[in-house]
Design an enzyme around this catalytic site. Structure first.
Site, PDB file in Angstrom:
ATOM      1  N   HIS A  50       0.859  -1.185   0.000  1.00 43.02           N
ATOM      2  CA  HIS A  50       0.000   0.000   0.000  1.00 43.02           C
ATOM      3  C   HIS A  50       0.896   1.237   0.000  1.00 43.02           C
ATOM      4  CE1 HIS A  50      -3.769  -2.045   1.922  1.00 43.02           C
ATOM      5  NE2 HIS A  50      -3.964  -1.848   0.628  1.00 43.02           N
ATOM      6  N   CYS A  54      -2.053   2.544   9.202  1.00 37.72           N
ATOM      7  CA  CYS A  54      -3.022   1.513   8.835  1.00 37.72           C
ATOM      8  C   CYS A  54      -4.206   1.499   9.793  1.00 37.72           C
ATOM      9  CB  CYS A  54      -2.366   0.134   8.822  1.00 37.72           C
ATOM     10  SG  CYS A  54      -1.253  -0.161   7.424  1.00 37.72           S
TER      11      CYS A  54
END
Length: 284
Positions: A178, A272
């Site tokens: 990511h 996250c």
């Protein structure tokens, strides 16, 4: 780049921006499957320790004056703690997500329902899109990651929904699957990133856009040091990312190290676990 503050100028103008976050308690955290290189279902996981570490992160935000809202965790969704993947929220608009992997698919409607109940203007994704994990707002631009999770085709929809120019960032290292594992937004002008995590073309774009960026070492990236949260003055990052923290302090940022070693077993760090809820233009 004309008009961009040099580091020594930046130190004199750094202000913390009050932020509103969404988080999910890791009540059901586990590593039962492997959908990224960090995950090993055979390795032991201490769920109680994960909760304590997460609570420390949440309390840190509260101590800094930010507001934290909570979404109820759902049994059977161990990665729901990673709220950044639940959506993208900018100027009161929320784009829901579509996960690449079926193990996380049921998180999407749970987060969508929360956004709708909270009063955000909702948009549904047309392509695989894993939220703020791959979509980072920097000033007047959206940096959008692709290569492992979020589909490149989703970037056009992001631009149409939010009205910000979207700049594609090609990720090339599966450990940094990511965008928010390879780049962190420090303020509206400045980022920190790991050059090796990006394609040559994306590296060139980053150099052009952010000539004063902080470059992380591979050692710090490998403890998810770039999975950090900044309010423009304070940077909350993994405690193990010591070299990066020192570089940030040299630039005038105040760093706060948090140990999220248990959540890192699933490939997650502070960012996250944290979704920024932008109701409108940020205020200082």
């Amino acid at each position: 780049m004309a008009g961009r503050a040099r580091p020594q100028e930046q130190d004199m103008t750094m202000d913390a921006i009050s932020q509103r976050f969404l988080m999910c308690r890791p009540t059901y955290f586990a590593v039962d499957y492997a959908i990224n290189p960090w995950m090993d279902p055979t390795a032991p996981v201490d769920a109680d320790l994960a909760i304590r570490q997460w609570e420390q992160l949440r309390q840190t935000y509260l101590d800094l004056g930010h507001s934290v809202e909570l979404i109820d965790p759902v049994a059977g969704l161990p990665d729901m703690v990673f709220a950044a993947n639940g959506g993208t929220v900018i100027d009161g608009r929320a784009m829901a997500v579509q996960f690449r992997d079926p193990q996380r698919a049921d998180e999407a409607p749970a987060y969508r329902a929360w956004f709708e109940a909270a009063g955000f203007e909702m948009y549904d994704p047309k392509h695989v899109n894993e939220g703020e994990g791959d979509v980072l707002l920097v000033g007047d631009y959206l940096l959008a990651g692709t290569g492992f999770r979020t589909a490149h085709a989703s970037h056009a929809q992001l631009q149409e929904v939010f009205g910000y120019p979207v700049i594609t960032m090609q990720l090339v290292d599966p450990r940094f699957y990511h965008l928010d594992t390879a780049l962190t937004v420090l303020d509206e002008r400045t980022v920190a990133y790991l050059p090796e995590a990006f394609s040559p073309g994306s590296q060139a774009v980053l150099r052009r856009l952010f000539p004063d960026a902080v470059h992380a070492t591979m050692a710090d990236a490998e403890v998810l040091g770039l999975n950090a949260v900044s309010d423009g003055r304070h940077v909350v990052l993994p405690a193990q990312a010591t070299d990066l923290a020192a570089k940030l302090r040299d630039r005038g940022y105040e760093t706060i190290g948090i140990d999220l070693s248990e959540l890192r077993k699933a490939g997650g760090g502070p960012k996250c676990c944290t979704l920024r809820l932008r109701q409108g233009k940020a205020t200082k």
